[in-house]
Scaffold this motif. Sequence first.
Motif, PDB file in Angstrom:
ATOM      1  N   ASN A 135       0.826  -1.203   0.000  1.00  9.27           N
ATOM      2  CA  ASN A 135       0.000   0.000   0.000  1.00  9.27           C
ATOM      3  C   ASN A 135       0.864   1.258   0.000  1.00  9.27           C
ATOM      4  O   ASN A 135       0.584   2.236  -0.697  1.00  9.27           O
ATOM      5  CB  ASN A 135      -0.916   0.026   1.232  1.00  9.27           C
ATOM      6  CG  ASN A 135      -2.065  -0.940   1.110  1.00  9.27           C
ATOM      7  OD1 ASN A 135      -2.461  -1.313   0.016  1.00  9.27           O
ATOM      8  ND2 ASN A 135      -2.605  -1.365   2.236  1.00  9.27           N
ATOM      9  N   LEU A 136       1.911   1.238   0.822  1.00 13.65           N
ATOM     10  CA  LEU A 136       2.794   2.391   0.934  1.00 13.65           C
ATOM     11  C   LEU A 136       3.504   2.671  -0.385  1.00 13.65           C
ATOM     12  O   LEU A 136       3.588   3.820  -0.840  1.00 13.65           O
ATOM     13  CB  LEU A 136       3.814   2.160   2.047  1.00 13.65           C
ATOM     14  CG  LEU A 136       4.776   3.312   2.348  1.00 13.65           C
ATOM     15  CD1 LEU A 136       3.999   4.557   2.754  1.00 13.65           C
ATOM     16  CD2 LEU A 136       5.756   2.917   3.441  1.00 13.65           C
ATOM     17  N   GLY A 142       1.135   4.073  -2.923  1.00 17.67           N
ATOM     18  CA  GLY A 142       0.904   5.478  -2.615  1.00 17.67           C
ATOM     19  C   GLY A 142       2.054   6.349  -3.071  1.00 17.67           C
ATOM     20  O   GLY A 142       1.843   7.430  -3.645  1.00 17.67           O
ATOM     21  N   THR A 186      -2.380   5.391   0.107  1.00 16.52           N
ATOM     22  CA  THR A 186      -2.011   4.380   1.100  1.00 16.52           C
ATOM     23  C   THR A 186      -3.171   4.053   2.025  1.00 16.52           C
ATOM     24  O   THR A 186      -3.417   2.883   2.362  1.00 16.52           O
ATOM     25  CB  THR A 186      -0.811   4.875   1.935  1.00 16.52           C
ATOM     26  OG1 THR A 186       0.300   5.129   1.060  1.00 16.52           O
ATOM     27  CG2 THR A 186      -0.398   3.833   2.963  1.00 16.52           C
TER      28      THR A 186
END
Length: 351
Positions: free
Chosen positions: A15-16, A19, A287
């Motif tokens: 997710n990070l 993002g 994120t």
Amino acid sequence: MMLKSLLTHATDKANLLEGMRAASASAIMLLVGCALHAPDFAWAAIGAFWTSLATASDTARNRLASMLSFAVLSTVAGGLTTYAASLGTAAGALAILVVVTGAGLARVWGAKAYQVAILAATACVVMVDRPWHGGSGGMAYLGVYLFGCLFATALSVVIWQIRPFAPEHYSTRWHAAAARSVREGWRHLRGHASLSSDGVHFALRLGIATTVAYLTVHMLDLSNGYWATMAVLLILQPSASGTLPRSVERAVGTVVGTVIAVAISGLATSPLAIALAVFPLIGLTMTLRPVGYGVFVAFLTPSFVLVADYAMPVFNEYNYALARLETNLLGSAIAVAATLTLWPLTERFRK
């Protein structure tokens, strides 16, 4: 529970990184605009961000298809909507009705198709506030916008792959697979081609509500009226049980996001500072997107506001923020009213 969910998604590596990739695509477009002294590159940043949102991440083929579909659909439909708006408010309203109703009907094809279509419709309701007044220069921003979409696609598919896809083995060539998909899609659409269909009811409700929001902001002469039409598009769900909580989440998220935007705007006063501030905001937006709609809106609002400020700086951020909040609440109210009055007995969407 909310704090635990925030921490879980914020520390999730995939997710990070997704993002950061979306943030990089948008921030790079703004930095290019700084270097070229071209404020219209804000449209490239918007295109890059929306293309990242439209991504289907299950397979490499679907990722590429979703991003390119969004890039082409939003550019073409946005251009046609912009041209229609130049002919007058009535023509712009008709274009909005057609485009948004079509996007709503895409829901019958599933979540992936609807995600691409509704984001393309979102691009149209923003672009319609910039009607074409003749000359090739009036449409030049569409080329910049498309460039941003394609840059985000290349960054995601070719340059910066995050989730490795398993090898895909296809028994048919791509054109045969595309033809089969079109046939299946047409068959599925025909199954919902009835005024008694829940799918048609939702599409008409979405199109009518968004058009009413567009006409309302024009009759009241509200600035940045696209915040109202965007609110309708992103809030309205097939049933009241989905629309009402989402409208509350958007209202709360917008208030929080507006406070963040005002605070950052007071510090980021130059195009370069805005470009640098956009990076962490868009990174957090992507994120924390899985956490919940309210959290998503809380970071989406300042991201979009700062990009808009990059193209068109405002001199009274407080009044601008207040107007933005009012138009968001107007759009939320129209979405709720449409849900309760247009085919209100439809509580469940049949796929």
